[in-house]
Design an enzyme around this catalytic site. Sequence first.
Site, PDB file in Angstrom:
ATOM      1  N   HIS A   1       0.846  -1.333   0.006  1.00  8.30           N
ATOM      2  CA  HIS A   1      -0.097   0.020   0.012  1.00  8.30           C
ATOM      3  C   HIS A   1       0.792   1.269  -0.007  1.00  8.30           C
ATOM      4  O   HIS A   1       0.457   2.324   0.550  1.00  8.30           O
ATOM      5  CB  HIS A   1      -0.968   0.214   1.259  1.00  8.30           C
ATOM      6  CG  HIS A   1      -1.686  -1.154   1.461  1.00  8.30           C
ATOM      7  ND1 HIS A   1      -2.688  -1.642   1.017  1.00  8.30           N
ATOM      8  CD2 HIS A   1      -1.488  -2.385   2.176  1.00  8.30           C
ATOM      9  CE1 HIS A   1      -3.187  -2.682   1.241  1.00  8.30           C
ATOM     10  NE2 HIS A   1      -2.434  -3.341   2.105  1.00  8.30           N
TER      11      HIS A   1
ATOM     12  N   SER B   1      14.357  21.936 -16.268  1.00  3.17           N
ATOM     13  CA  SER B   1      13.164  22.569 -16.443  1.00  3.17           C
ATOM     14  C   SER B   1      13.565  23.789 -17.209  1.00  3.17           C
ATOM     15  O   SER B   1      14.744  24.302 -17.066  1.00  3.17           O
ATOM     16  CB  SER B   1      12.514  23.129 -14.936  1.00  3.17           C
ATOM     17  OG  SER B   1      11.801  24.112 -15.231  1.00  3.17           O
TER      18      SER B   1
END
Length: 493
Positions: A158, A279
Amino acid sequence: MRNDVVRRGRLSGERTGEMMHFLSSMVADRQIADADVLVDIAHVLMLSKQRILDEETVRPLLAALLRLYDEGIPESAFDDIYEDVHAGIEAFLITTVGEETGGRMHMGKSRNDEVAACLRIRLREDVLRQLSILFRLRETIICLAEEHTGTVMPGFTHLQHAQPTTLAHHLLAYEQAFSRDCERLSESFSRVNLSPLGAAAFASTGYPVNREYIAGILGFDGVLGNTMDAVSSRDFALEVLSNLSIMMTGISRLCEEIILWSSSFAGFVSLDDAFCSTSSIMPQKKNPDTAEIMRAKAASLIGAYTSAAVTMKGLPMSYNRDLQELTPSLLRGVQDAKHSTSLLNGMLMTASFNRERMKEEAGKSYSTATDLADMLVRKCGLPFRTAHSIVGRAVQNGGLDRVFLDEAATSITGSPLPGNSLQDIDILDALDVEKSIEQKKAKGSPSTLSIRSAIEDRKKRLEADQQNTEQRALALKEAIDALIRDARRIARE
Ligand code: ARG
């Protein structure tokens, strides 16, 4: 003026460039053009062997085809005025050797069995190439596992810290999945490598063609019996695309983990700059773009499979032009899968794993609580469920030391843990991350012992898989070499 030799008899009517481009399969056909030359050569050899064509025709035909084989197919054969490369090559032959000779090549053959054969020839090579890239990837993973047998890390369920494991164990999980991908692809190979030739349009032909012979000289493992199925089935392509889609789901999971691991939250891995982008505005950024695109390529593969499967669904027998639309999906899917696998291999080979950060996280969030419960079972004779409740309650109350455990035991069973059989050192030992891992000795588990033996098994398995694929590749190469040798001899005779 180029002439569409297939169309000229039955049909007139000017086609616009838009119509021709829409109908033509030329863009995709560039990738099966080499296979088409082989099919044409094999077909002429078969017509010759069966005495359907005489020497005077066979010699110049083979010589012209061998020129295409040696020098490449001229651009003119890829013109959109031809619906496909099969018509383009035939038209080129007729132009070069004349219709009296070139016009005889297509006896007992249709573009329907031809394209199916070309796709199978192309795909069998692609499957073998994909397998060899997967082998390299598996080899890289096994090497990394050898290097990281002792690299402790948290294992998750999980996406929550669950139990400690090692990087070797984690990576070998992927290696095992990739080896099943190899198994599936390898099984598909035997259904891909069957010959549809001799089926012609679908009902075969009245000429005494020899289907086994042409299959053999092209390196096929056998003949697709029913000629209607031979031209109209594409389940071999669906099968490969679906296997590649399954493979890509595995690749996308590993990419997802690499993306997570390379975030500064985790800091488990640092990727080589070559596999990253930055970026245009944030100068500090290093983004795992290769892994992200690869994760998305799984979607492209599933899309390619879906498009191909839906094309086949409800298609009546036998050949329908819809089949042409399946080819680009197949080729694109195969290409995306190949590049993804190969780049993933490079990304893993050049990645550096941060052992300290992994270790730091391995024991967090009470990741050895299960070992503690197991120890209470062993030392105090408790049922597992009772021990599980005691440890769970101690976590809820704030910790896994003796005080919390006794308090929890009292609230669950009415009495504290037995002081005589249980020492503080037992608790500390049970909670120790490395001891937790080393206790797991069953086959396939993360202890050093199990991992070492797994690595040996996996190496052997990989070697056997490699040998099998190399044999297949060699058999194909030998068949094609022999085909060309025979064609050259007959062309010269
Ligand atoms: N270009 C076609 C294909 O890719 C070739 C097969 C035959 N064409 C035809 N009109 N019967 O499927």
